[in-house]
Design an enzyme around this catalytic site. Structure first.
Site, PDB file in Angstrom:
ATOM      1  N   TYR A 158      17.301   1.125  36.642  1.00  0.00           N
ATOM      2  CA  TYR A 158      16.998   0.016  35.232  1.00  0.00           C
ATOM      3  C   TYR A 158      18.039   0.143  34.166  1.00  0.00           C
ATOM      4  CZ  TYR A 158      14.497  -1.178  31.355  1.00  0.00           C
ATOM      5  OH  TYR A 158      13.441  -1.333  29.941  1.00  0.00           O
ATOM      6  N   LYS A 162      19.673  -4.051  33.536  1.00  0.00           N
ATOM      7  CA  LYS A 162      19.175  -4.465  32.376  1.00  0.00           C
ATOM      8  C   LYS A 162      20.837  -4.457  32.353  1.00  0.00           C
ATOM      9  CE  LYS A 162      14.581  -4.817  31.421  1.00  0.00           C
ATOM     10  NZ  LYS A 162      14.085  -6.140  31.352  1.00  0.00           N
TER      11      LYS A 162
END
Length: 257
Positions: A158, A162
């Site tokens: 993640y 991002k």
């Protein structure tokens, strides 16, 4: 196309992952701002609550089910939006999933799934929508990053996705600026959503305790709400934000970067 603050021109906005949480709040805010909104989520039935809320408030909304990591599905979705609402010129890439784990426990499937939805999804949606933006000589792309881009235990996939969103944002801002298209990113901090509730459940902590602990670490003394992110998206989508591009706005209740 000339730009004026508080333009009365109706735009067509596309918000992915808009069936609930941050995406739903952004879709409703952009509709309240006077835009027609295409609400995209994995299944069309998942968009119904958001679409109904927009229509009940007097807005225009279209619900579409599409996997943003599937190129054919994305092309079909954008073609339908253009046919039924008009050329999409505002895009909010919000769709995302979590597959948290420590590196030594993380599977390739979990890595690929997160990269597919966050990064590939943003790429495919942006590529499809920019064709309309360039033709209209006006556009806004707003990508959802996260404070996790700065690093967060158990979120190698993640966090990498991002962080990648931020580089993607800055590159598109350079490429598309000449066409009067701005590209910016929002990096939320702790926001009360179903996703953060799922995180609390995964680690075995009551959600209320999870929220209270997070609030103690936030300078403004409260957790974020989806509407806080929607307000930032509303700003980036405005006509009079035309000189703001390639930026990452941390909406986290305090300094993060």
């Amino acid at each position: 196309m000339s730009e004026t603050p508080n333009s009365t021109i109706r735009r067509v906005a596309v918000v992915t992952g808009a069936g609930r949480g941050i995406g739903a709040a952004v879709a409703m805010r952009l509709a309240a701002d006077g835009n027609a909104v295409a609400v995209i989520d994995l299944r069309e039935q998942d968009t119904e609550r958001t679409v109904e809320a927009i229509r009940a408030a007097g807005g225009t909304a279209l619900g579409i089910g599409a996997d943003v990591s599937d190129a054919a599905a994305v092309e079909q979705a954008v073609e339908r939006i253009a046919a039924e609402l008009g050329p999409p010129t505002i895009l909010v890439n919000n769709a995302g999933i979590l597959r948290d784990n420590l590196l030594f426990k993380m599977s390739e499937t979990d890595w690929d799934a997160v990269m597919g939805v966050h990064l590939r999804g943003a790429f495919l949606m942006s590529r499809a929508v920019q064709a309309h933006q360039v033709k209209e000589e006006w556009g806004r792309i707003i990508n959802l990053s996260s404070t996790s881009a700065l690093g967060n235990r158990g979120q190698a996939n993640y966090a990498a996705a991002k962080a990648g969103i931020q580089g993607f944002t800055k590159t598109l801002a350079i490429e598309l600026g000449r066409y009067n298209v701005t590209v910016n990113a929002i990096a939320p901090g702790f926001i009360e959503t179903d996703m953060t509730r799922a995180t609390a459940e995964r680690i075995g902590v009551p959600f209320e305790d999870f929220v209270a602990h997070a609030a103690k670490e936030i300078p403004v003394g409260r957790p974020g709400k989806p509407e806080d992110i929607a307000a930032a998206a509303s700003f980036f989508a405005r006509d009079d934000a035309s000189f703001v591009s390639g930026q990452v706005l941390y909406v986290a209740g305090g300094p993060k970067a």
